[in-house]
Design a protein around this motif. Structure first.
Motif, PDB file in Angstrom:
ATOM      1  N   CYS A  56       4.315   7.448   5.077  1.00 29.05           N
ATOM      2  CA  CYS A  56       4.439   6.806   6.384  1.00 29.05           C
ATOM      3  C   CYS A  56       3.251   5.894   6.681  1.00 29.05           C
ATOM      4  O   CYS A  56       2.105   6.211   6.328  1.00 29.05           O
ATOM      5  CB  CYS A  56       4.461   7.857   7.488  1.00 29.05           C
ATOM      6  N   GLY A  57       3.541   4.811   7.389  1.00 25.69           N
ATOM      7  CA  GLY A  57       2.495   4.088   8.081  1.00 25.69           C
ATOM      8  C   GLY A  57       2.206   4.802   9.392  1.00 25.69           C
ATOM      9  O   GLY A  57       2.914   5.736   9.774  1.00 25.69           O
ATOM     10  N   TYR A  70       0.821  -1.207   0.000  1.00 20.71           N
ATOM     11  CA  TYR A  70       0.000   0.000   0.000  1.00 20.71           C
ATOM     12  C   TYR A  70       0.860   1.264   0.000  1.00 20.71           C
ATOM     13  O   TYR A  70       0.541   2.261  -0.655  1.00 20.71           O
ATOM     14  CB  TYR A  70      -0.918   0.017   1.227  1.00 20.71           C
ATOM     15  N   LYS A  71       1.972   1.210   0.752  1.00 17.93           N
ATOM     16  CA  LYS A  71       2.868   2.367   0.764  1.00 17.93           C
ATOM     17  C   LYS A  71       3.475   2.589  -0.614  1.00 17.93           C
ATOM     18  O   LYS A  71       3.627   3.733  -1.068  1.00 17.93           O
ATOM     19  CB  LYS A  71       3.977   2.157   1.795  1.00 17.93           C
ATOM     20  N   THR A  72       3.836   1.499  -1.279  1.00 20.39           N
ATOM     21  CA  THR A  72       4.438   1.615  -2.606  1.00 20.39           C
ATOM     22  C   THR A  72       3.446   2.212  -3.603  1.00 20.39           C
ATOM     23  O   THR A  72       3.789   3.109  -4.388  1.00 20.39           O
ATOM     24  CB  THR A  72       4.910   0.236  -3.097  1.00 20.39           C
ATOM     25  N   LEU A  73       2.217   1.729  -3.584  1.00 19.15           N
ATOM     26  CA  LEU A  73       1.187   2.270  -4.474  1.00 19.15           C
ATOM     27  C   LEU A  73       0.947   3.750  -4.194  1.00 19.15           C
ATOM     28  O   LEU A  73       0.807   4.556  -5.118  1.00 19.15           O
ATOM     29  CB  LEU A  73      -0.115   1.490  -4.306  1.00 19.15           C
ATOM     30  N   PHE A 114      -2.038   5.273   1.895  1.00 23.00           N
ATOM     31  CA  PHE A 114      -3.439   4.935   1.675  1.00 23.00           C
ATOM     32  C   PHE A 114      -3.808   3.702   2.489  1.00 23.00           C
ATOM     33  O   PHE A 114      -3.000   2.785   2.667  1.00 23.00           O
ATOM     34  CB  PHE A 114      -3.703   4.615   0.198  1.00 23.00           C
ATOM     35  N   SER A 115      -5.033   3.683   2.983  1.00 23.07           N
ATOM     36  CA  SER A 115      -5.598   2.466   3.551  1.00 23.07           C
ATOM     37  C   SER A 115      -6.581   1.899   2.530  1.00 23.07           C
ATOM     38  O   SER A 115      -7.300   2.645   1.864  1.00 23.07           O
ATOM     39  CB  SER A 115      -6.312   2.760   4.868  1.00 23.07           C
ATOM     40  N   TYR A 149       1.543   9.438  -5.897  1.00 23.64           N
ATOM     41  CA  TYR A 149       1.947  10.808  -5.590  1.00 23.64           C
ATOM     42  C   TYR A 149       3.100  11.268  -6.471  1.00 23.64           C
ATOM     43  O   TYR A 149       3.174  12.441  -6.856  1.00 23.64           O
ATOM     44  CB  TYR A 149       2.341  10.926  -4.118  1.00 23.64           C
ATOM     45  N   ALA A 150       4.020  10.373  -6.801  1.00 23.08           N
ATOM     46  CA  ALA A 150       5.134  10.756  -7.673  1.00 23.08           C
ATOM     47  C   ALA A 150       4.618  11.209  -9.042  1.00 23.08           C
ATOM     48  O   ALA A 150       5.075  12.208  -9.604  1.00 23.08           O
ATOM     49  CB  ALA A 150       6.110   9.585  -7.824  1.00 23.08           C
TER      50      ALA A 150
END
Length: 311
Positions: free
Chosen positions: A242-243, A1-4, A271-272, A9-10
């Motif tokens: 961040c988580g 999820y962090k990667t997505l 994102f969650s 955003y990039a």
């Protein structure tokens, strides 16, 4: 999820700024929390099961740990518990391409991540490398020679957060460094009155340990507070995803960034995501409830259901 989240955003900021913005995944390859990296949880027959590998390499950075025979046993048990689905076969085959005996944790995970996201422009980065350590020796040296200044920056920010009703995510200590002993592995560095010591009897004063860090930076490793500043010294970071736990300890670090003379990056919560199976989605659409209602207590959902029914 962090990667997505990072990839999305990039792309967005590349359009807004009119310049290249690259999604980077930080491998955290100096992390030593083996249980955090060596387990998997899954549902089996309506029961939550958690499996964990044995750690035959204590005090070694997890990224360097090879997948040996104990991993083969772990993988077999895990796949035996994995329920059948349309995706299980592909998942097993893909994981076995990368998570195979002889590979390290870092290489297996990194190759799997690139398999998933390389076509989205993802780049991997880490710091467990001699040449990288030479580039980021300065923050570790300053953390040793002015450990009191770093402690005060972290502690004052943490106290302020507590005054606002928040809890500390991470404990603030005088030392933010570990020593990587070639034989005994990672050793916690403690400092009292300017004297640095390890568990195996080595000691330095603040000036000599600062000099040793510059000469042999690969013998030292940052803790949870120092790692982000090293990461952002190596990379021109626009924002960090961040988580929840990371967001909390980054909150303790604002003054530490100022103390180090670095600009703190923008922080973005990842994102969650909630995955809903088609059968559940069909049923939920027939109920007079919004999707956001479902985390409530079953008693409250029953009352809400009755209120919204005509008859």
């Amino acid at each position: 999820y962090k990667t997505l989240t990072t990839i999305i955003y990039a792309r967005r900021w590349q359009e807004l700024l009119g310049r290249p913005v690259v999604p980077v995944f930080w491998l955290a390859d100096e992390d030593h929390d083996f249980p955090e990296a060596a387990g998997a949880g899954l549902l089996n027959e309506d029961r939550w099961r958690y499996l964990e590998m044995e750690n035959a390499y204590p005090n070694r950075p997890v990224g360097r740990v090879p997948l040996d025979g104990s991993f083969t046993d772990f993988e077999r048990e895990l796949f035996d518990l994995l329920p059948d689905s349309d995706f299980a076969g592909d998942l097993k085959a893909t994981l076995r391409m990368f998570y195979r005996e002889g590979a390290t944790f870092r290489d297996a995970f990194g190759r799997w991540m690139l398999h998933l996201f390389a076509d989205k422009g993802l780049i991997l980065a880490g710091s467990d490398d001699q040449e990288i350590k030479q580039l980021v020796a300065r923050p570790m040296q300053v953390a040793a020679t002015d450990y009191k200044g770093l402690y005060q920056a972290l502690e004052s920010q943490s106290v302020e957060l507590e005054g606002m009703g928040y809890e500390r995510q991470a404990l603030v200590q005088n030392s933010n460094l570990f020593y990587l002993d070639q034989k005994k592995g990672r050793q916690k560095l403690d400092v009292v009155d300017g004297r640095w010591t390890t568990g195996n009897g080595r000691s330095w004063d603040s000036e000599s340990i600062g000099s040793d860090i510059v000469k042999h930076p690969w013998d030292y490793s940052p803790n949870v507070f120092l790692r982000p500043m090293i990461q952002d010294r190596l990379l021109p970071t626009l924002a960090y995803v961040c988580g929840p736990g990371e967001l909390a300890y980054y909150g303790q670090m604002k003054r530490a960034y100022e103390w180090m003379g670095q600009e703190m990056p923008l922080l973005l919560p990842r994102f969650s995501i909630t995955l809903v199976e088609p059968a559940i989605e069909r049923i939920s659409k027939e109920l007079p409830l919004e999707f956001a209602d479902f985390p409530g207590r079953i008693e409250d959902l029953e009352s809400l259901y009755l209120e919204r029914q005509d008859t």
